[in-house]
Design an enzyme around this catalytic site. Sequence first.
Site, PDB file in Angstrom:
ATOM      1  N   ASP A 177      -4.374  59.551  22.966  1.00 57.53           N
ATOM      2  CA  ASP A 177      -4.945  58.222  22.757  1.00 57.53           C
ATOM      3  C   ASP A 177      -4.186  57.557  21.602  1.00 57.53           C
ATOM      4  OD1 ASP A 177      -6.471  55.994  22.959  1.00 57.53           O
ATOM      5  OD2 ASP A 177      -8.405  56.983  22.776  1.00 57.53           O
TER       6      ASP A 177
HETATM    7  C1  BGC Z   1      -8.701  53.622  23.215  1.00 58.60           C
HETATM    8  C2  BGC Z   1      -8.268  53.930  24.622  1.00 58.60           C
HETATM    9  C3  BGC Z   1      -7.234  52.936  25.082  1.00 58.60           C
HETATM   10  C4  BGC Z   1      -6.073  52.958  24.107  1.00 58.60           C
HETATM   11  C5  BGC Z   1      -4.940  52.029  24.487  1.00 58.60           C
HETATM   12  C6  BGC Z   1      -7.538  53.415  22.282  1.00 58.60           C
HETATM   13  O1  BGC Z   1      -7.936  52.937  21.045  1.00 58.60           O
HETATM   14  O2  BGC Z   1      -9.524  54.667  22.757  1.00 58.60           O
HETATM   15  O3  BGC Z   1      -9.373  53.924  25.463  1.00 58.60           O
HETATM   16  O4  BGC Z   1      -6.822  53.230  26.378  1.00 58.60           O
HETATM   17  O5  BGC Z   1      -6.555  52.566  22.830  1.00 58.60           O
HETATM   18  O6  BGC Z   1      -5.266  50.720  24.331  1.00 58.60           O
END
Ligand code: BGC
Length: 732
Positions: free
Chosen positions: A291
């Site tokens: 993530d």
């Molecule tokens: C979130 C994810 C997301 C990623 C990319 C993160 O902060 O937890 O769910 O896909 O950012 O934007």
Amino acid sequence: MRLNHLKPVCFLFVSFLFIHNVNAQELYKNAKAPVQKRVDDLLKRMTLKEKIMQLNQYTEGDNDNPNNIEKSVNELSPEIGSLIFSSSDPVFRNKIQKKAVEESRLGIPILFAFDVIHGYKTIYPIPLGQAASWNLELAKKASAIAAKESRLGGIEWTFSPMIDVAYDPRWGRVSEGYGEDPYTNAQFGVATILGYQGTQPYDSLHVAACLKHYIGYSRSEGGRDYVYTDISDQAIWETYMPPYIETVNAGAATVMSSFNDINGIPSTANVHWLKDVLRTQLGFSGLIVSDWYGIDQLKSQGVAKDDKEAAYKAFAAGTDVDMVDNLYGRHLEDLIKEKRITIAQIDEAVRRILKLKFELGLFEKPFVNILPYEKRFLLPEDIKTVEKYAEETMVLLKNKNQILPLVNAKKIALIGPFAKDNDHVMGSWRAFGKTKDVTPFYDGILKEFGDKVKFEYVRGCDFEGNDKSEFDAAYQAAISSDVVVLYLGEKSGWSGENASRSNLALPGIQEDLVKHLATAGKKIVLVLSSGRPVELARIEPLVDGIIAVWQPGTAGSAPLAGIISGRINPSGKLPITFPYSTGQIPIYYNHRQSARVYQGQYQDVQQGPLYPFAHGLSYTKYEYSDIKLSKDVINKTDKLIASVTVKNSGLRNGLETVHWFIRDPHASISRPVKELKYFEKKEVKSGETVTFTFEIDPMRDLSFPDSKGKRILESGEFQLKVADKEVKFVLN
Ligand code: BGC
């Protein structure tokens, strides 16, 4: 000697040399060659640096990410593997891609990714709302629309669906998943990935899905985002893993590791849950991405002392791609030199991303076809689909004395900060959804009733704050009308990522408005837009009708108006419990049996929730028959057929969802009081009787996992429950 007979042999030999030569040079460019061979061929040609570039995900845009490539295409390396592309301009995207395929040494196209969570331009209800529809066909159709629009905007990979089973609605991200039930998350997860990915091989209108957040993120302590979790292995296998098992089996292309730690070991660096379980036990062979800054965060989580250690731990645990923090870019090479990781490990990860690129057809068609805007987005037939979806997500929570539908009102007071809103109803993660494309409820309801009904609109109050200056005007509107439609709720930013709340009640100003209007003595219909269950204890007794509309997206106003007028019969049911008070949390339907069934409750509030899981009213009346079973005693390899009939004895046609629950009252591990095993939604016309059937497969429906994920099927008595009906059977 006649040489003529040698001609065919020479020809074959020359062709062999030619083909061999071409293959040796360009097999990976040959669209007809098997993907695995193309991957191997390309991999052979890549330098270590090029390989590492594939494992490092970049982002474009103007956030403050140090790894940001900013707006200039010139600044970006043509060798990057994947890019979070936060623009919806396919011309810009093609420019970036052109640079990659023309200027990178091997012409490897970039994989473009984005968070397309509930629509790209055509925004449909938030996932929590979607689950309230219990309509998997619509889930699939809507995500296919999102996929198509994404592809036409230049995206091939979406970070969705989120299948984190969540029963703590203080956690803001409860809005992004399908509620508190594992089976529901699994079913919606599968329907959604089928909609995104289509049938394989991919065509140019589908995208790769990403299951997230693996695993246990929704169990962050106290519902606070990004914090630690403490989850037993038993709970992971029973509650959090089932949606992953189903969606991995259904062919999801990628998985995102979660921010949280699991009993001390962050998911991003968790060898057990990533390697032993996801890769080995579940057999997932697709790509695992971290993530956002998930690898860097291993330092703040206290398991890596510096960047290199963080890169090492994440990579060694099997996280293939580093989302934006560039630690792989900076440290994998050194880690190889130090022999802490091997080239074979790098190759394995690179193989996965290359394979996905080949499968998505990026080598053959790296560029997006530039269609006119109106041919790409918000097509009338797509709006119709998402309107239908929004309709089916709306839940009639209360309808005292059949206040709804409003068939006799001549004048309606329309009050509340949501009445003219075209922004918050899109919810969080609305990708490229624009307010101008959303019809506010005010316009929708005026259109719905035409000149048959007069409306008086007063905002009444803002979403929050202390300004009561509009209260009197709202009261006057109420008193001079037959009925009040009051539209309240949560702003979109109050749920979603990093948007936890300690209290689920509406802000005081909104509650005060309800109390003030109640003194006018008119009937009140409360419409509630939110990204989570809301604590309604103080205002529920003051209103006659309540419709939960979640955050319905682009096309929510017409269906809501239709439900209020009676043109539409509501059919949504709750995928998550509405607590009576926030202090009851965690409160969810599938809890285990307590030691003293009738004791131990909170003394200061009512026992149980305000509205339970699967609650939802209709304008018609359904009568359930007793449950019929094909047998009362079965063996472990038998199938048991259960059926109920549902009679619509009211005057309106309706759509009814039947939920089938199983209870295993005595087992070696205490089982939940009931568990959803199947649901089905069907039309039941006025006066008709429709049969709903559930085929019970003992291994699938009556077994449970142990703390290592092994399914155990124990003989004994089981209960099958549907609505208020219950029947027993025995498994030998
Ligand atoms: C979130 C994810 C997301 C990623 C990319 C993160 O902060 O937890 O769910 O896909 O950012 O934007």
